[in-house]
Design a protein around this motif. Structure first.
Motif, short mmCIF file in Angstrom:
data_model
loop_
_atom_site.label_atom_id
_atom_site.label_comp_id
_atom_site.label_asym_id
_atom_site.label_seq_id
_atom_site.Cartn_x
_atom_site.Cartn_y
_atom_site.Cartn_z
N LEU A 1 0.83 -1.21 0.00
CA LEU A 1 0.00 0.00 0.00
C LEU A 1 0.86 1.26 0.00
CD1 LEU A 1 -2.84 -0.93 2.52
CD2 LEU A 1 -3.07 -0.57 0.06
N THR A 2 1.89 1.28 0.83
CA THR A 2 2.78 2.44 0.92
C THR A 2 3.56 2.62 -0.37
OG1 THR A 2 2.96 2.16 3.30
CG2 THR A 2 4.66 3.46 2.23
N VAL A 3 4.14 1.54 -0.88
CA VAL A 3 4.93 1.63 -2.12
C VAL A 3 4.03 2.03 -3.29
CG1 VAL A 3 6.31 0.30 -3.76
CG2 VAL A 3 6.72 0.06 -1.31
N GLY A 4 2.84 1.48 -3.35
CA GLY A 4 1.91 1.84 -4.42
C GLY A 4 1.53 3.32 -4.38
N PHE A 5 1.25 3.82 -3.18
CA PHE A 5 0.93 5.24 -3.02
C PHE A 5 2.11 6.11 -3.42
CE2 PHE A 5 0.72 9.09 -0.38
CZ PHE A 5 -0.49 9.60 -0.83
N LEU A 6 3.30 5.72 -2.98
CA LEU A 6 4.51 6.47 -3.31
C LEU A 6 4.76 6.47 -4.81
CD1 LEU A 6 7.10 7.91 -2.27
CD2 LEU A 6 8.17 5.66 -2.31
N MET A 7 4.66 5.33 -5.44
CA MET A 7 4.91 5.23 -6.88
C MET A 7 3.88 6.00 -7.70
SD MET A 7 7.69 3.58 -7.30
CE MET A 7 7.64 3.13 -9.01
N SER A 8 2.61 5.90 -7.33
CA SER A 8 1.59 6.60 -8.11
C SER A 8 1.73 8.11 -7.99
CB SER A 8 0.19 6.15 -7.69
OG SER A 8 -0.06 6.47 -6.34
N THR A 9 2.02 8.62 -6.81
CA THR A 9 2.20 10.06 -6.68
C THR A 9 3.52 10.52 -7.28
OG1 THR A 9 3.03 9.77 -4.43
CG2 THR A 9 0.70 10.34 -4.67
N ALA A 10 4.54 9.67 -7.24
CA ALA A 10 5.83 10.03 -7.84
C ALA A 10 5.69 10.14 -9.35
CB ALA A 10 6.90 9.01 -7.48
N ILE A 11 5.00 9.20 -9.96
CA ILE A 11 4.79 9.27 -11.41
C ILE A 11 3.97 10.49 -11.76
CG2 ILE A 11 3.62 8.13 -13.35
CD1 ILE A 11 4.49 5.45 -11.99
N TRP A 12 2.96 10.77 -10.95
CA TRP A 12 2.05 11.89 -11.20
C TRP A 12 2.74 13.24 -11.01
CZ3 TRP A 12 -1.55 13.68 -6.83
CH2 TRP A 12 -2.34 14.73 -7.25
#
Length: 141
Positions: free
Chosen positions: A95-106
């Motif tokens: 959950l944390t890595v997914g949130f981090l990756m999605s906001t980082a890409i965005w």
């Protein structure tokens, strides 16, 4: 090193400032937010100097969103631990890595692309290879 500097220069003074107002338990939230905001602003400054373009504030928003996320996470974990509930790392880590990756890409990866940092980086690698080839007197293939 940066974490320690942010903790001593931003987090601890902000927490001390808000402790008499909000109490020790809640003073952590403005301290966390202030630390993330300053980190975001510092990333904007670095982007300005490296990319030589005016800030788009995407780095700052990235860090503000993550600061809000961390403050919410701290409160949820405090309340959950009082009830004896703990989220297993097998669930919390993705959950944390997914949130981090999605906001980082965005937000975070958009800034270097706007200032063409990726193109300049490739050009620098080509220049480095040309330099090494020239110094070693290797004929280009």
């Amino acid at each position: 090193m940066v974490s320690k500097a942010l903790k001593s220069a931003i987090h601890e003074p902000t927490r001390s400032l808000f402790t008499p107002i909000l109490g020790r338990r809640l003073a952590i939230h403005p301290a966390i937010l202030a630390t993330f905001v300053v980190s975001g602003l510092m990333h904007e400054v670095m982007s300005f100097y490296v990319g030589r373009t005016w800030p788009t504030w995407e780095f700052t928003w990235f860090f503000i969103i993550h600061g809000l996320y961390v403050t919410i996470e701290v409160e949820i974990k405090k309340k959950a631990s009082k009830c004896g509930w703990k989220l297993h790392p097998i669930i919390s880590t993705p959950l944390t890595v997914g949130f981090l990756m999605s906001t980082a890409i965005w937000l975070a990866y958009a800034e270097p692309i706007h200032c063409l940092a990726d193109v300049r980086e490739i050009e620098e690698y080509v220049a480095l290879v040309d330099y090494v080839n020239h110094r070693l007197r290797i004929a280009p293939s």
